[in-house]
Write an enzyme that holds these catalytic residues in place. Structure first.
Site, PDB file in Angstrom:
ATOM      1  N   TYR A  58       0.845  -1.194   0.000  1.00 35.49           N
ATOM      2  CA  TYR A  58       0.000   0.000   0.000  1.00 35.49           C
ATOM      3  C   TYR A  58       0.879   1.242   0.000  1.00 35.49           C
ATOM      4  CZ  TYR A  58      -3.434   3.477   1.489  1.00 35.49           C
ATOM      5  OH  TYR A  58      -4.226   4.591   1.567  1.00 35.49           O
ATOM      6  N   ASP A  72      -0.717  15.964   5.839  1.00 32.08           N
ATOM      7  CA  ASP A  72      -1.646  15.286   4.927  1.00 32.08           C
ATOM      8  C   ASP A  72      -2.910  16.117   4.759  1.00 32.08           C
ATOM      9  OD1 ASP A  72      -2.879  13.355   3.350  1.00 32.08           O
ATOM     10  OD2 ASP A  72      -3.594  12.207   5.078  1.00 32.08           O
ATOM     11  N   ASP A  99      -2.980   5.606  -2.705  1.00 33.98           N
ATOM     12  CA  ASP A  99      -3.929   6.614  -2.234  1.00 33.98           C
ATOM     13  C   ASP A  99      -3.963   7.772  -3.232  1.00 33.98           C
ATOM     14  OD1 ASP A  99      -5.345   8.558  -0.869  1.00 33.98           O
ATOM     15  OD2 ASP A  99      -4.132   8.459   0.953  1.00 33.98           O
ATOM     16  N   ASP A 101      -6.161  10.306  -2.918  1.00 36.21           N
ATOM     17  CA  ASP A 101      -6.854  11.409  -2.238  1.00 36.21           C
ATOM     18  C   ASP A 101      -8.243  11.638  -2.844  1.00 36.21           C
ATOM     19  OD1 ASP A 101      -4.839  11.739  -0.419  1.00 36.21           O
ATOM     20  OD2 ASP A 101      -3.940  13.469  -1.393  1.00 36.21           O
ATOM     21  N   HIS A 126      -7.377   4.423  -4.689  1.00 37.51           N
ATOM     22  CA  HIS A 126      -8.652   4.756  -4.044  1.00 37.51           C
ATOM     23  C   HIS A 126      -8.878   6.257  -4.024  1.00 37.51           C
ATOM     24  CE1 HIS A 126      -7.085   6.075  -0.082  1.00 37.51           C
ATOM     25  NE2 HIS A 126      -6.295   5.009  -0.082  1.00 37.51           N
ATOM     26  N   GLU A 128     -11.415   9.250  -2.221  1.00 34.38           N
ATOM     27  CA  GLU A 128     -12.231   9.454  -1.031  1.00 34.38           C
ATOM     28  C   GLU A 128     -13.293  10.514  -1.272  1.00 34.38           C
ATOM     29  OE1 GLU A 128      -9.315  12.141   1.689  1.00 34.38           O
ATOM     30  OE2 GLU A 128      -8.471  10.328   0.807  1.00 34.38           O
ATOM     31  N   CYS A 136      -6.463  14.008   7.248  1.00 33.03           N
ATOM     32  CA  CYS A 136      -6.267  12.623   7.662  1.00 33.03           C
ATOM     33  C   CYS A 136      -7.603  12.042   8.103  1.00 33.03           C
ATOM     34  CB  CYS A 136      -5.256  12.555   8.805  1.00 33.03           C
ATOM     35  SG  CYS A 136      -5.153  10.931   9.590  1.00 33.03           S
ATOM     36  N   ARG A 171     -13.316   5.248  -1.066  1.00 35.29           N
ATOM     37  CA  ARG A 171     -13.215   5.388   0.383  1.00 35.29           C
ATOM     38  C   ARG A 171     -14.301   6.349   0.856  1.00 35.29           C
ATOM     39  NH1 ARG A 171      -8.040   8.157   3.521  1.00 35.29           N
ATOM     40  NH2 ARG A 171      -9.299   9.639   4.720  1.00 35.29           N
ATOM     41  N   GLU A 201     -13.499   3.858   6.150  1.00 36.10           N
ATOM     42  CA  GLU A 201     -12.587   4.629   6.999  1.00 36.10           C
ATOM     43  C   GLU A 201     -13.189   4.952   8.356  1.00 36.10           C
ATOM     44  OE1 GLU A 201      -9.781   5.090   7.806  1.00 36.10           O
ATOM     45  OE2 GLU A 201      -8.870   6.848   6.890  1.00 36.10           O
ATOM     46  N   ASN A 223      -8.852  -0.314   7.424  1.00 40.44           N
ATOM     47  CA  ASN A 223      -7.654   0.477   7.710  1.00 40.44           C
ATOM     48  C   ASN A 223      -7.272   0.291   9.171  1.00 40.44           C
ATOM     49  OD1 ASN A 223      -5.625   2.346   7.959  1.00 40.44           O
ATOM     50  ND2 ASN A 223      -6.905   4.143   7.637  1.00 40.44           N
TER      51      ASN A 223
END
Length: 315
Positions: A58, A72, A99, A101, A126, A128, A136, A171, A201, A223
């Site tokens: 990952y 982040d 990721d 975002d 992924h 989100e 985060c 996500r 998440e 996660n």
């Protein structure tokens, strides 16, 4: 493949084509066995993940941000993520999920993101449903976009996919914002929009993971990040619930940074690193991971000429 070709395979990049890694990722998700994907903050860590025997790698956006000294909060760019993600993906024969975002912009940007990450050799990514700038997933103060906006983001990503085996994961951060039922409803809508995998998440405990599994009929990703909102469930617990994959996104970075800080403080106070040697990876182990011997053999085969013992005499 000859013995010399076998020795060369994978020296400079993965010996498994990106398309085959994507097939392996999908097969793993459908296998009925929990796929464990530790986070890699460097290609070297990815090599170690493979060597220890995990099923995938990952690439965390939070880790990538931290590694370049940024929080982040959506400051990294697509080019930075694709470049680092590609380096990590090429370091092993394992599939890799990265990721992406919120897709780095509008839905059209999400489409470009998929194309770019495919070109970089990743096996999946992924997106989100947070608003920009994102946070985060285990911090307070998050917000999520309307469902329709996330559906447009996913539709663009799915449309841009050229390799049908490239996994597009959705996500949802809605659990901490709108509650568990809303997060489940979002997950169902995202699956209907073409998401292959749902990243749940910041669920609280085993009972919430169980409720999500019972309600959503697509592969699910857990996660297990430290110091967050979720109880740290074991791989067996998650497998028994019926989850398909688990990530440990920041674990290797936290282990490394904890050791680095402790070691630096000891050197600062004692003036030597001699007391740290037992906790270090030995030079020989590093060379083993990097396959120094294979590079040496390859070099020797290419440059195996010998010089005459006596100089030639020219007229």
């Amino acid at each position: 493949m000859t013995s010399s070709e076998s020795a060369v395979a994978g020296l400079f990049s993965s010996s498994v084509p990106a398309a085959d890694k994507r097939i392996a990722l999908r097969a793993g998700l459908a296998s009925g066995s929990l796929q464990r994907w530790p986070g890699a903050f460097s290609p070297l860590v990815a090599k170690l993940i493979a060597d220890v025997g995990f099923e995938g790698v990952y690439v965390s956006g939070a880790v990538l941000s931290a590694d370049i000294g940024l929080p982040d909060i959506g400051l990294t760019t697509l080019s930075e993520v694709a470049a680092r993600g590609g380096q990590i993906a090429h370091a092993t024969n394992l599939p890799s999920l990265v990721d992406a975002d919120t897709g780095f912009g509008e839905p059209m940007s999400a489409a470009r993101t998929v194309a770019t990450l495919e070109d970089a050799g990743l096996s999946g990514c992924h997106f989100e449903d947070q608003v920009n700038p994102k946070r985060c997933g285990h911090l307070d103060g998050k917000d999520v976009v309307p469902v329709g906006e996330m559906l447009a983001r996913l539709a663009a990503a799915v449309t841009a996919r050229r390799d049908d085996n490239f996994v597009i994961c959705a996500r949802t951060d809605a659990r901490a914002v709108e509650g568990l039922d809303a997060a489940i409803d979002r997950a169902k809508a995202y699956a209907d929009a073409g998401a292959d995998l749902i990243f749940t998440e910041a669920l609280r405990d085993a009972s919430e993971f169980e409720r999500f599994r019972a309600a959503v009929d697509v592969p699910l990703l857990a996660n297990m990040t430290e110091f967050g909102k979720s109880d740290l469930l074991t791989a067996k617990q998650l497998g028994d619930v019926g989850y398909n994959a688990v990530i440990y996104p920041v674990t290797t970075l936290r282990i490394a940074m904890g050791a680095v800080e402790s070691g630096l403080r000891e050197i600062a106070s004692t003036g030597t690193q001699s007391g740290l040697l037992d906790g270090m990876q030995h030079r020989s182990r590093l060379y083993e991971l990097l396959r120094y011997a294979d590079y040496n053999d390859f070099d020797s085969e290419l440059f195996n000429f010998t010089l005459n013992s006596t100089p030639e005499v020219h007229p």
